[in-house]
Design a protein around this motif. Structure first.
Motif, short mmCIF file in Angstrom:
data_model
loop_
_atom_site.label_atom_id
_atom_site.label_comp_id
_atom_site.label_asym_id
_atom_site.label_seq_id
_atom_site.Cartn_x
_atom_site.Cartn_y
_atom_site.Cartn_z
N ALA A 120 41.25 39.12 37.08
CA ALA A 120 41.18 39.87 37.90
C ALA A 120 41.49 40.78 39.14
O ALA A 120 43.29 41.12 37.92
CB ALA A 120 41.84 38.77 39.46
N SER A 121 41.78 41.34 39.86
CA SER A 121 42.10 42.20 40.90
C SER A 121 43.52 42.00 41.30
O SER A 121 43.04 41.45 42.27
CB SER A 121 41.52 43.47 40.91
OG SER A 121 40.19 43.82 40.20
N SER A 122 44.22 42.89 41.70
CA SER A 122 45.43 42.77 42.03
C SER A 122 45.57 42.85 43.34
O SER A 122 44.26 43.70 43.69
CB SER A 122 46.10 44.00 42.14
OG SER A 122 47.24 43.25 41.01
N TYR A 123 45.75 41.76 44.52
CA TYR A 123 44.80 41.95 45.90
C TYR A 123 45.67 43.34 46.66
O TYR A 123 46.85 43.93 46.54
CB TYR A 123 45.59 40.86 46.67
CG TYR A 123 45.48 41.01 47.93
CD1 TYR A 123 44.09 40.42 48.50
CD2 TYR A 123 46.89 40.63 48.93
CE1 TYR A 123 44.14 40.25 50.25
CE2 TYR A 123 46.44 40.92 51.00
CZ TYR A 123 44.46 40.39 50.74
OH TYR A 123 44.27 40.28 52.10
N GLU A 124 44.62 43.90 47.56
CA GLU A 124 45.24 45.34 48.59
C GLU A 124 45.56 44.78 49.76
O GLU A 124 44.16 44.24 50.71
CB GLU A 124 43.85 46.21 48.35
CG GLU A 124 44.87 47.28 46.76
CD GLU A 124 43.78 48.16 46.89
OE1 GLU A 124 43.31 48.83 47.45
OE2 GLU A 124 44.02 48.46 45.31
N ALA A 125 46.62 44.27 50.56
CA ALA A 125 46.55 44.39 52.40
C ALA A 125 45.80 44.93 51.91
O ALA A 125 45.12 44.26 53.67
CB ALA A 125 48.09 44.01 52.41
N ALA A 126 46.00 46.32 53.00
CA ALA A 126 45.42 47.13 53.48
C ALA A 126 44.23 47.08 53.89
O ALA A 126 42.63 46.96 54.86
CB ALA A 126 45.77 48.47 53.40
N THR A 127 43.16 46.63 52.87
CA THR A 127 42.13 46.43 52.66
C THR A 127 41.03 44.94 52.18
O THR A 127 40.28 44.98 52.28
CB THR A 127 40.91 47.72 51.65
OG1 THR A 127 41.67 47.22 50.42
CG2 THR A 127 41.82 48.98 51.94
N ASN A 128 42.11 44.47 52.23
CA ASN A 128 41.45 43.57 51.80
C ASN A 128 41.20 43.15 50.63
O ASN A 128 39.99 42.56 51.33
CB ASN A 128 40.96 42.03 53.01
CG ASN A 128 40.62 40.73 53.27
OD1 ASN A 128 41.50 39.91 52.37
ND2 ASN A 128 40.11 40.08 53.90
N THR A 129 41.10 43.48 49.59
CA THR A 129 40.14 43.69 48.41
C THR A 129 41.12 43.51 47.01
O THR A 129 42.53 43.74 46.91
CB THR A 129 39.47 44.50 48.66
OG1 THR A 129 40.43 46.27 48.13
CG2 THR A 129 38.23 44.93 49.55
N PRO A 130 40.04 42.54 46.72
CA PRO A 130 39.38 41.15 47.00
C PRO A 130 40.12 40.63 48.10
O PRO A 130 40.86 40.07 47.94
CB PRO A 130 39.42 40.67 45.84
CG PRO A 130 40.29 40.95 44.97
CD PRO A 130 40.43 41.57 45.55
N SER A 131 39.03 40.21 48.74
CA SER A 131 39.34 39.21 49.80
C SER A 131 40.20 37.93 49.07
O SER A 131 40.34 37.17 48.58
CB SER A 131 38.06 38.56 50.56
OG SER A 131 38.60 37.60 51.69
N TYR A 132 40.72 37.70 50.21
CA TYR A 132 42.06 36.60 49.41
C TYR A 132 40.66 35.41 49.84
O TYR A 132 42.07 34.06 49.24
CB TYR A 132 43.28 36.02 51.12
CG TYR A 132 42.64 35.65 52.24
CD1 TYR A 132 42.52 34.67 52.70
CD2 TYR A 132 42.45 36.53 53.12
CE1 TYR A 132 42.42 33.90 53.64
CE2 TYR A 132 41.90 35.97 54.58
CZ TYR A 132 41.98 35.04 54.68
OH TYR A 132 41.64 34.28 55.97
N THR A 133 40.03 35.08 50.26
CA THR A 133 39.34 33.66 49.88
C THR A 133 38.59 33.41 48.91
O THR A 133 37.97 32.97 48.44
CB THR A 133 38.42 33.64 51.10
OG1 THR A 133 37.95 34.54 51.46
CG2 THR A 133 39.07 33.55 53.06
N THR A 134 38.31 34.92 47.92
CA THR A 134 38.07 34.61 46.70
C THR A 134 38.65 33.79 45.92
O THR A 134 37.96 33.39 45.31
CB THR A 134 37.89 36.26 46.35
OG1 THR A 134 37.86 37.10 46.98
CG2 THR A 134 37.25 36.19 44.56
N TYR A 135 39.84 33.51 45.95
CA TYR A 135 40.03 32.22 44.75
C TYR A 135 40.92 32.33 46.39
O TYR A 135 41.98 31.84 46.85
CB TYR A 135 41.47 32.75 43.76
CG TYR A 135 41.10 34.31 43.22
CD1 TYR A 135 39.33 33.74 41.73
CD2 TYR A 135 41.29 35.49 43.16
CE1 TYR A 135 38.96 35.09 41.20
CE2 TYR A 135 40.75 36.41 42.50
CZ TYR A 135 39.33 36.16 41.77
OH TYR A 135 38.56 37.03 41.07
#
Length: 412
Positions: free
Chosen positions: A169-184
């Motif tokens: 999985a990719s690390s979470y980027e808060a500025a762009t919400n990617t990947p979305s926090y709801t993904t996992y």
């Protein structure tokens, strides 16, 4: 003396016909065990006579032997019907508090919630822990199901999570919400002391690449509350070993707070995250459970193969109400039949040995089924004809003896 011989034969054949008739009459009686007539020779001799002077005195019925062979098991679809497959008898307490035993497992729940047979006798069992089903008392007692009340709700105090987090999985980027926090993410309910449910969401976001093998776990209580990772509730930061197994959680002990029914008192439910893994496979939730539950009404009662009686409720919970007792005897032939297809112990049978189904030498229980009578109708009809011929032959002996005596009396 010939009259006595023929008469004894007729009496024995008549008794045999009685036994056969009883077997045939109970060919469809649940749990019935057939009987067999055992004959014995009557012998008489004069005092001091030699061995070759013994004279037969006819025949007598030595015993009526019960045949405790296994009957066929037939499915009924009734959850409270149980068939004993193997050794053992169900233990009953009759209306006069005396003890009886039966193989007939057509059971029911009476108006007081007690497990009884069709004659109203209480079915005995061992007391068990409602939650675990473990036996807590080896003294047989009546099994009672709480039909007049449901199950009270229980508040949540502990939560267990077993989740695999995708190592790719990719690390979470808060500025762009990617990947979305709801993904996992995953959700479940927690319960207050009144059994009222509150939804909880868990979000798993992979940490900054500078911190390898690390994930943050955030939570949201009640979907109506606005949520964002930046201002969200951080539950714990979890790190993993290189093989993907759980390593640490910071803080070591984490809790999710939610409110009691008064909307003021706060409950803190402990979350166990040691079941988390990070393998190179897709995100999956194998277990996300908690120990609370809502209130529920009684839906059904069932009996397991080991004899455990469960009350099942509308909230999906089950509670053990007891475990059926099986009894066995050193000499089952010594048991005496009584009304209702039951047996009672005698000095000849010996004292019962009690235990649970499927343990030691006891049989197992098959729920939703009944044990049929073990009467073989074909064999009984053949035996009936044989007994009838024996009766007629002995009657002919009397008739012939009468003719001989008449001839002797009429000699001049």
């Amino acid at each position: 003396m010939g009259f006595q011989y023929g008469l004894s034969g007729m009496n024995a054949a008549s008794k045999n016909l009685d036994v056969i008739g009883n077997n045939v009459a109970n060919a469809n009686t649940t749990g019935f065990k057939s009987s067999r007539t055992d004959f014995t020779q009557m012998v008489g001799s004069a005092v001091g006579s030699s061995s070759n002077m013994f004279s037969g005195q006819g025949v007598s019925v030595g015993a009526i032997s019960q045949q405790f062979l296994q009957g066929n098991v037939s499915a009924t679809g009734n959850a409270l019907d149980v068939a004993i497959n193997g050794n053992g008898f169900l233990q009953l307490e009759l209306a006069d508090t005396s003890t009886a035993y039966t193989r007939a497992g057509n059971l029911q729940i009476d108006k007081d919630g007690q497990l009884v047979n069709r004659q109203g006798a209480k079915v005995m069992g061992f007391k068990t822990d409602p939650a675990t089903g473990d036996v807590i008392s080896r003294k047989p007692s009546a099994i009672t199901v709480p039909i007049d009340k449901g199950i009270v709700g229980q508040k949540t105090s502990a939560i267990t999570a077993k989740v695999n987090l995708d190592a790719a999985a990719s690390s979470y980027e808060a500025a762009t919400n990617t990947p979305s926090y709801t993904t996992y993410s995953s959700s479940f309910d927690v319960y207050n002391s009144q059994g009222e449910a509150t939804p909880v969401n868990l979000y798993f976001v992979k940490s900054d690449p500078a911190i390898p093998n690390s994930w943050e776990v955030h939570y949201q209580v009640d979907n109506s509350t606005p949520f964002a990772i930046a201002a969200g509730n951080l539950l714990s930061t979890v790190t993993f070993n290189n093989d993907g197994s759980f390593k640490t959680a910071t803080p070591p002990v984490s809790t999710i707070p939610f409110k009691e029914a008064d909307e003021t008192t706060v409950i803190h439910a402990t979350v166990d995250l040691k079941g988390l893994t990070q393998f190179a496979s897709r995100f999956s939730v194998s277990k996300l459970s908690q120990d609370g539950y809502a209130s529920g009404d009684l839906n059904s009662v069932s009996i397991e193969p080991d004899g455990t009686v469960y009350a099942r409720y509308s909230n999906g919970k089950s509670q053990s109400q007891g475990q059926l007792v099986l009894a066995k005897f050193n000499n089952a032939q010594g048991l005496v039949s009584t009304v209702g297809g039951n047996w009672i112990e005698t000095p000849s049978s010996g004292k019962p040995v009690t235990g649970t189904p499927s343990s030691e030498n006891f049989g197992s229980l098959q729920s939703g089924s009944l044990e049929e009578s073990n009467v073989d109708l074909t064999a009984e009809l053949v035996s009936m004809m044989t007994a009838q011929r024996a009766y007629q032959a002995n009657a002919q002996t009397l008739k012939t003896q009468d003719q001989v005596m008449s001839t002797l009396v009429n000699l001049r």
